[in-house]
Design a protein around this motif. Sequence first.
Motif, PDB file in Angstrom:
ATOM      1  N   ALA A 124      -5.211  10.491  -0.268  1.00  0.00           N
ATOM      2  CA  ALA A 124      -5.240  10.187   1.033  1.00  0.00           C
ATOM      3  C   ALA A 124      -4.252   8.762   1.259  1.00  0.00           C
ATOM      4  O   ALA A 124      -4.388   8.237   0.309  1.00  0.00           O
ATOM      5  N   LEU A 125      -3.680   8.912   2.425  1.00  0.00           N
ATOM      6  CA  LEU A 125      -2.786   7.968   2.619  1.00  0.00           C
ATOM      7  C   LEU A 125      -3.589   6.679   3.508  1.00  0.00           C
ATOM      8  O   LEU A 125      -4.111   7.064   4.606  1.00  0.00           O
ATOM      9  N   VAL A 126      -3.668   5.683   3.093  1.00  0.00           N
ATOM     10  CA  VAL A 126      -4.231   4.553   3.656  1.00  0.00           C
ATOM     11  C   VAL A 126      -3.616   3.640   4.392  1.00  0.00           C
ATOM     12  O   VAL A 126      -3.855   2.689   5.400  1.00  0.00           O
ATOM     13  N   ARG A 127      -2.104   3.398   4.009  1.00  0.00           N
ATOM     14  CA  ARG A 127      -1.289   2.390   4.576  1.00  0.00           C
ATOM     15  C   ARG A 127      -0.053   3.016   4.569  1.00  0.00           C
ATOM     16  O   ARG A 127       0.619   3.454   3.468  1.00  0.00           O
ATOM     17  N   TRP A 128       1.075   2.910   5.557  1.00  0.00           N
ATOM     18  CA  TRP A 128       2.356   3.317   5.527  1.00  0.00           C
ATOM     19  C   TRP A 128       3.174   1.989   6.039  1.00  0.00           C
ATOM     20  O   TRP A 128       3.200   1.704   7.202  1.00  0.00           O
ATOM     21  N   ILE A 129       4.014   1.463   5.176  1.00  0.00           N
ATOM     22  CA  ILE A 129       4.802   0.194   5.458  1.00  0.00           C
ATOM     23  C   ILE A 129       6.291   0.506   5.520  1.00  0.00           C
ATOM     24  O   ILE A 129       6.751   0.525   4.490  1.00  0.00           O
ATOM     25  N   ARG A 130       6.690   0.626   6.896  1.00  0.00           N
ATOM     26  CA  ARG A 130       8.170   1.045   7.048  1.00  0.00           C
ATOM     27  C   ARG A 130       8.898  -0.364   6.618  1.00  0.00           C
ATOM     28  O   ARG A 130       8.733  -1.356   7.263  1.00  0.00           O
ATOM     29  N   GLY A 131      10.060  -0.393   5.942  1.00  0.00           N
ATOM     30  CA  GLY A 131      10.830  -1.357   5.556  1.00  0.00           C
ATOM     31  C   GLY A 131      10.688  -2.022   4.613  1.00  0.00           C
ATOM     32  O   GLY A 131      11.600  -2.538   3.907  1.00  0.00           O
ATOM     33  N   ALA A 132       9.625  -1.903   3.867  1.00  0.00           N
ATOM     34  CA  ALA A 132       9.140  -2.488   2.326  1.00  0.00           C
ATOM     35  C   ALA A 132       9.682  -1.490   1.314  1.00  0.00           C
ATOM     36  O   ALA A 132       9.534  -0.134   1.414  1.00  0.00           O
TER      37      ALA A 132
END
Length: 206
Positions: A170-178
């Motif tokens: 399961a996905l708990v965090r999605w950080i675009r640009g990193a």
Amino acid sequence: MSTRPLGPPAVIPDDPGPWSVVSSVFGSIGAPGRRRPQPPMGLMLSPPPTAVAGELAGLERAAGVAGAAPVRVVAAAREPAFALAFDEDGATLRGVSPHVRRSWSLPELLQASEERPGDDPAAGLAAPAAPDALAGAEPVATAPGGAYRAVYTREGRADVVAVVRAADGALVRWIRGARAAAWSADGRRLALGGPWGVILAELAEG
């Protein structure tokens, strides 16, 4: 023209939630030829991802692991990092970018060293995982205890670090640009890096 190095950037301390974008990726947006002041570095609110497989679980406030639970950004640096690692004593963060090795002292995230070795230390870094196959992908970092993994992926042309729950993907965090991530040995600090620089986040109290 001044040759003095730029000082450490201001930070955006607040955590916008599980779906975010690194504020610095907006630094190059603007009219051609127009110089803009460097924005504060941190995380900003962004829409949830749509191309991932599995549950969008979001943050787990009882996790006790920075990034899986809410964080507070405490420091930033302008030097790029395509891979990151904490020293065991927690006093130093080390990173690599094309042809360069660097280290930063903690918690201020001040550059402590810079080396340009003959071989490129970033040459062997893993390619991004497919966003619909994060559960089985090789992580760039694993949280202490193994409950969470950080996976480098891409969304279109944008780098992304996804924090995935190891038990079920399961996905708990999605950080675009990193594109780089690392946890401290106690899991209470999370470092994120990319071509724009590095930010240091700590587990939010309360």
